[in-house]
Design a protein around this motif. Structure first.
Motif: not given
Ligand code: FE
Length: 167
Positions: A90-96, A126-136, A12-17, A102-105
Motif C-alpha cells: 500500500a505504501l509503495e502504491n501511495e509513493q507511486k 492528501e498524499q502526505v497524509e496517505e503516505e503517513k497513514t500507511a507508514q504508521t 491517466a491520473q483517473i486511471n491510476l486512482e 507531482n508530475s501532474l502539478y
C-alpha cells in the motif's frame, strides 16, 4: 478549456486512482479471507477514498469541457504473505501516486493551467497524509511482530477507521 496535454494526464491520473481503488479492494478481500475484518474495513475505506479521488478529477474535467476517457484497469495483486506485506504494498502504491501527482502539478504549471493547480494542491496535501497513514500502519505491524494478541488489537484499531478523510 483544458489543453490536450493536461487532458491526457488527467485521464491517466483517473486511471491510476481507480487502479488504486481496485488494489485496495483486493487487499480488503485478502484480509477478509484471513479473518482480519478490521484491516479489511480499513482497506474498504481506502478503496472508496481512491474512487472519490478519481471522481474529483472526473468532475474537474467535466466542469471544464474536457473529455473523460476511461482506460483499462489491470488485475491487482491478489495474494500476500503477511498483513505487513499488504501495508508495505500500500505504501509503495501511495509513493507511486505521489510521484504522479507531482508530475501532474509540474505539467499544470508548464501549461499555466491555474484551476488544475488549485485542484492538485488538494491532492498534494492528501498524499502526505496517505503516505503517513500507511507508514504508521507498517510501524505498528512491525511492533506487533508475530504476537497474535497484538495483531488482533491492531485489527480492532484499524477497523475503527471511517471515511473522515474524504471531502
Ligand atoms: Fe488517491
Amino acid at each position: 478549456m483544458l489543453s490536450k496535454k493536461i487532458q491526457d494526464a488527467l485521464n491517466a491520473q483517473i486511471n491510476l486512482e481507480l487502479s488504486s481503488s481496485y488494489h485496495y479492494l483486493a487487499m480488503a478481500a485478502f484480509f477478509e479471507s484471513t479473518s482480519l475484518p478490521g484491516m479489511a474495513t480499513w482497506m474498504k475505506v481506502q478503496s472508496e477514498e481512491e474512487r472519490l479521488h478519481a471522481m474529483k478529477l472526473f468532475d474537474h474535467m467535466c466542469d471544464r469541457g474536457g473529455k473523460v476517457v476511461l482506460q483499462q484497469i489491470a488485475q491487482p495483486q491478489l495474494h500476500f504473505d503477511t498483513p505487513l506485506s499488504v501495508f508495505e504494498a500500500a505504501l509503495e502504491n501511495e509513493q507511486k501516486v505521489t510521484g504522479a501527482i507531482n508530475s501532474l502539478y509540474a505539467l499544470a504549471q508548464q501549461e499555466s493551467d491555474y484551476p488544475s493547480q488549485v485542484l492538485l494542491q488538494w491532492f498534494i496535501t492528501e498524499q502526505v497524509e496517505e503516505e503517513k497513514t500507511a507508514q504508521t500502519a507498517i510501524d505498528q505491524l512491525k511492533m506487533a511482530g508475530s504476537d497474535a494478541s497484538a495483531l488482533l488489537m491492531l485489527d480492532q484499531q484499524f477497523g475503527g477507521r471511517s471515511a473522515a478523510g474524504v471531502e
